[in-house]
Motif scaffolding. Structure first.
Motif, mmCIF file in Angstrom:
data_model
loop_
_atom_site.group_PDB
_atom_site.id
_atom_site.type_symbol
_atom_site.label_atom_id
_atom_site.label_comp_id
_atom_site.label_asym_id
_atom_site.label_seq_id
_atom_site.Cartn_x
_atom_site.Cartn_y
_atom_site.Cartn_z
ATOM 1 N N ASP A 71 -33.046 51.917 -23.627
ATOM 2 C CA ASP A 71 -32.726 51.337 -24.925
ATOM 3 C C ASP A 71 -33.877 51.680 -25.866
ATOM 4 O O ASP A 71 -34.931 51.036 -25.833
ATOM 5 N N ALA A 73 -34.238 51.251 -28.955
ATOM 6 C CA ALA A 73 -34.536 50.226 -29.963
ATOM 7 C C ALA A 73 -35.529 49.191 -29.428
ATOM 8 O O ALA A 73 -36.364 48.691 -30.175
ATOM 9 N N ASP A 82 -24.590 50.445 -23.439
ATOM 10 C CA ASP A 82 -24.800 50.440 -24.886
ATOM 11 C C ASP A 82 -25.070 49.010 -25.334
ATOM 12 O O ASP A 82 -25.010 48.077 -24.539
ATOM 13 N N ASP A 83 -25.371 48.858 -26.605
ATOM 14 C CA ASP A 83 -25.690 47.521 -27.116
ATOM 15 C C ASP A 83 -24.466 46.817 -27.692
ATOM 16 O O ASP A 83 -24.590 45.798 -28.349
ATOM 17 N N GLY A 85 -22.479 48.039 -29.940
ATOM 18 C CA GLY A 85 -22.203 48.514 -31.297
ATOM 19 C C GLY A 85 -21.436 49.815 -31.280
ATOM 20 O O GLY A 85 -20.595 50.065 -30.415
ATOM 21 N N SER A 86 -21.750 50.672 -32.201
ATOM 22 C CA SER A 86 -21.058 51.948 -32.348
ATOM 23 C C SER A 86 -21.511 52.931 -31.271
ATOM 24 O O SER A 86 -22.510 52.707 -30.600
ATOM 25 N N THR A 89 -25.134 53.865 -30.860
ATOM 26 C CA THR A 89 -26.119 52.969 -30.241
ATOM 27 C C THR A 89 -26.026 52.991 -28.708
ATOM 28 O O THR A 89 -26.537 52.100 -28.043
ATOM 29 N N HIS A 91 -26.960 53.800 -24.998
ATOM 30 C CA HIS A 91 -28.254 53.959 -24.350
ATOM 31 C C HIS A 91 -28.256 55.230 -23.507
ATOM 32 O O HIS A 91 -27.246 55.614 -22.928
#
Length: 114
Positions: A71, A73, A82-83, A85-86, A89, A91
């Motif tokens: 990740d 971010a 993924d987080d 989101g789209s 984003t 991972h």
């Protein structure tokens, strides 16, 4: 062999930000562990193979063999693809857990296999 350049377990790239030795570093879809401190934009050698203790998302329990992602971010390893989101984003897949990690725990042991 005429086309061989290097084994690839150590790659030199421009640091995308200031990094410290042992930090996980993502450059595009390339991931590795910094071998030394480096200022943003200066060359840094990344280990792209091996087993490393990395910071992880604390609220996750890892099992041996679990797929591990980076990740960017948070600068942590995670089992989440993924987080939520789209697609931007998502991972980056970096390897597999080789030691079980409890919830909560700050670090996890990962074999890089990218």
């Amino acid at each position: 062999m005429k086309t061989f350049i290097q084994s690839g377990d150590l790659i030199t790239v421009p640091a995308p930000a200031a990094v410290k030795s042992g930090d996980g570093v993502q450059v595009g879809s390339l991931f590795g562990i910094a071998n030394a401190d480096a200022a943003s934009g200066s060359d840094v050698v990344l280990s792209t193979e091996g087993v490393f203790e990395l910071p992880k998302t604390s609220a996750q329990a890892w099992t041996v063999g679990a797929a591990i992602y980076w990740d960017a971010a948070t600068g942590k390893a995670t089992t989440a693809k993924d987080d939520g989101g789209s697609p931007a984003t998502a991972h980056l897949p970096i390897g597999h857990a080789v030691v079980a990690a409890v919830n909560p725990s700050a670090t996890g042991t990962v074999r890089l296999s990218i």
